[in-house]
Every structure is written in C-alpha cells, then in structure tokens.
Design an enzyme around this catalytic site. Structure first.
Site, PDB file in Angstrom:
ATOM      1  CB  CYS A 201      -0.882  -0.081   1.289  1.00  0.00           C
ATOM      2  SG  CYS A 201      -1.856  -1.514   1.382  1.00  0.00           S
ATOM      3  CG  HIS A 205      -1.624   5.198  -1.447  1.00  0.00           C
ATOM      4  ND1 HIS A 205      -2.511   5.990  -2.361  1.00  0.00           N
ATOM      5  CD2 HIS A 205      -2.140   3.757  -1.685  1.00  0.00           C
ATOM      6  CE1 HIS A 205      -3.270   5.132  -3.058  1.00  0.00           C
ATOM      7  NE2 HIS A 205      -3.075   3.970  -2.908  1.00  0.00           N
ATOM      8  NE  ARG A 244      -8.939   2.190  -3.854  1.00  0.00           N
ATOM      9  CZ  ARG A 244      -8.075   2.474  -4.722  1.00  0.00           C
ATOM     10  NH1 ARG A 244      -8.099   3.818  -5.009  1.00  0.00           N
ATOM     11  NH2 ARG A 244      -7.498   1.702  -5.722  1.00  0.00           N
ATOM     12  CB  CYS A 248      -5.551  -1.176  -3.387  1.00  0.00           C
ATOM     13  SG  CYS A 248      -5.639   0.244  -3.215  1.00  0.00           S
TER      14      CYS A 248
END
Lengths: 287, 101
Positions: A201, A205, A244, A248
């Site tokens: 992740c 991000h 989400r 992802c």
C-alpha cells in the site's frame, strides 16, 4: 601481564556494553507505539508537502494537484455521490420488518459518529468497522446482510459519513494487548509488498503520492479513509472502504482477501488511527 | 563412417525424450506440483492472480487435450506460486524497512 589482562577485560566489557545498548535499541524500535507512529506518519506528509494545508490531505489526489482541485470543487456543486447520499438517508430511517431502525444499533442514533470507526471491541477482541457494524445491525434485526463493497452499503456509509463531515477522526486504541496487536497487524499489512507487481500500500500512497500511475494521480495515505465511501468515475459508481482494499490488491495482481477479513479490518484501524485529528470528508468523489 | 553414424544415433536418442510431446501423466505431475505450491501461497494469504490464471489455463488446455500447453502453463503456475511464497517469507521482516518512523 596484569596490564594486558586488564586491557582485555576492559575491551570485553566495552563490547558487551555496546551489544547490550544495541539490543535495547532493537527492542525499542520493535515496541508498538501508536502515538509515536501517528506523529511520525503525519510529520512525514506535512514535511513532504509543506504547501498542503493539513486538513486538505483528506481530499486525496486533489490535495496534490491544483488543477484537479479546481475541477473537483466545481463538481462538488452537483456531486456524483448525491444519489447515494439521498438513498442512504432514506434507508437509514426506514424501519426494519421488526420496526427498529439502524439508529437503534448505534450511539447517538448513528448520527455524527463516523469519526469513531473502526473501534476495537474488547468483548470480541477484534476491530469493528462501520460496514461490519451496519451488517451486524441488520442481522440482529432479522435482515439479510448487504454486500460489503458497493450499492446499499456505500449509500448507508455515505449518509453516516455526511453527518460527521468536518469532525476530526478520533480512533482509540484501548490499553489491551489485543488492540495493539490488531493495530500492529494493520501496520504490517500496509507496508507489506504483495502481488506479482511487488507493491505494498505504501509503495503508492507513501512513496509516490502526487505522482501518476498511468492516468491516476496517487493519493497520500494520510487521511485516505476520511473520504470514504467514494464515488469513483473508474467504477462508474460508489465504493466502500472494503472495495478500495479489494481493488488495490487486484491492481498489484494479488488475490484480494475476503471483505472484512481480519487483515482489512486491522489495516483500516491503522490507517484511521494515524489520521486522527484530520476531518471526515466523506462521501468523496474520485476520478 | 560407421562410428559417426552410431554417434549420430546416440545423439538423436539422447534428445528424443525432451522433444517428445507431453502426455496426460506429465500434465498431472506438473499440475499437482503447481497446485501444491499455490495452496501453500494461499495458506500464507499471498496468492497471486497470475498463479490462479496460469492454473486455470493449464486445466483448460488439458481438458482440450493439448498437454504440451497444459504442462507449460502448469510449470508457469508453479514458478509464480514459488515466487509468491518467497515474497511472503521475505516480507515477514522486510516490511519494517518501509515503515515511517
């Protein structure tokens, strides 16, 4: 001879002391300290993007790009999540077959409480998300659970988020080793690389917010869940936090976990906790 | 002349096994190995979508009687599954290097 022995003993003592110091440092580094984590997490983004107002991070890619932000602000006059919001409001107040409503399942009748989710349930020993709490409410009242990824669940959470808009995220970690373990597990999940693309992740991000990945401008991890649920043009519809996470994972070519699995609940806990103090902005709209 | 003919025959015979078409038994062995690795990856909560696709492609090719393609896809699935196991194993500690502190 005596002198030599003294030097040797002294050296051995210094080496042992250095080892002991290093070991303490390792233990200290491995200790779970959510308060320090949140401070470091927020500072990382504040320093990386000194021109972004702190409360703007919750607006994802729009906080990273002025042009996109202006377009989004115009779109907000007739936001694409409006239908879901209206539907959610109606669903929220419509009684179940037994006459009760969602309001009976939540503190303060479910209004203005989004910022407190997810929370750690000490009875169950696990993290409870808003989506999970909504389905549990339905089941407790004899209704079938909704899909966790879109449609009704997105509408309901959109309405509940809307009633909390502007309230600072306020996630608590109780003094319970299981809560700390859940938080740490969420953190581990967030930073762990997975899928054939070998992405975590954080690869997108944390390392690359504001950068483009194909046509997308990547959102910063800080405050990323404050805008949930979102209308995504890419989805042509609404999606929940569960959706989400699932998408992802798929994009990194990892088989997604089941919605509301322990890992997803824990990563939601971690990400929400480190965004404490930032305002709820959901429901959101994203490209 | 006789000697070189014998050598040429030996060479052809040594190459023959690798050049032959795959059969159902080859496919079953390759698929079983791939499936075992894939299950191990799934048990580590780190299955890759491409592994699942390669396994499905192997099965589809075998169902159509194309065992060469089935074996190739199964071997690909096994390699992918093993890579995902390696990833999950190394990430048990490696994720800490990514953490914001």
């Amino acid at each position: 001879m005596k002198q030599r022995a003294t030097v040797l003993l002294g050296s051995a003592f210094v080496a042992l002391a250095a080892l002991a110091f290093a070991a303490t440092r390792v233990i200290a580094a491995d200790k779970v300290d959510p308060v320090a984590d949140a401070k470091a997490f927020q500072n990382f983004f504040f320093q990386k993007f000194p021109n972004v107002k702190h409360e703007d991070f919750v607006n994802g890619p729009y906080s990273m790009n002025e042009d996109m932000k202006r377009q989004w602000q115009e779109k907000e006059e007739f936001p694409p999540y409006e239908f879901a919001l209206d539907a959610g409001k109606e669903m929220f107040s419509t009684p179940f077959k037994n006459g009760k409503t969602y309001a009976d399942c939540f503190p303060n009748g479910g209004i203005g409480i989004r910022q407190n989710y997810p929370y750690f349930d000490e009875k169950e020993g696990k993290v409870v998300t808003l989506e999970l709490a909504l389905n549990r409410c339905r089941e407790a009242n004899g209704e079938a659970p909704y899909s966790y990824v879109k449609d009704e669940m997105a509408s309901l959470t959109a309405y509940m988020a809307y009633t909390s808009r502007g309230k600072p995220m306020d996630i608590k970690i109780p003094d319970d080793p299981r809560a700390l373990a859940a938080y740490e597990n969420g953190k581990r999940y967030f930073y762990t690389r997975r899928g054939q693309m070998n992405f975590s992740c954080a690869s997108c991000h944390v390392q690359s917010p504001g950068e483009r990945i194909r046509a997308e401008t990547l959102a910063p991890a800080l405050g990323i869940l404050n805008a949930m649920p979102i209308y995504r043009s890419e989805w042509s519809g609404m999606g929940t936090t569960s959706r989400r996470f699932v998408t992802c994972n798929s994009q990194t070519r990892a088989v997604p976990l089941e919605p509301q699995s322990d890992e997803y609940r824990d990563v939601e806990y971690f990400l929400s906790y480190v965004a404490n103090g930032l305002p709820i902005s959901g429901p959101g709209a994203r490209p | 002349m006789k000697r070189s003919l014998a050598l040429a025959m030996l060479l052809v015979m040594s190459l023959a096994p690798s050049a032959r078409a795959a059969n159902e038994a080859d496919y079953k062995a390759a698929y079983a190995a791939a499936e075992a690795a894939s299950k191990e990856a799934a048990g580590m909560r780190n299955q890759w979508t491409v592994t699942v696709s390669a396994l499905a492609a192997a099965k589809k090719a075998a169902d159509g009687g194309d065992f060469d393609r089935a074996v190739a896809a199964a071997r690909e699935a096994e390699v992918l599954a093993k890579a995902s196991i390696f990833q999950a194993t190394s990430e048990k500690e490696a994720w800490k290097a990514m953490e914001i502190r």
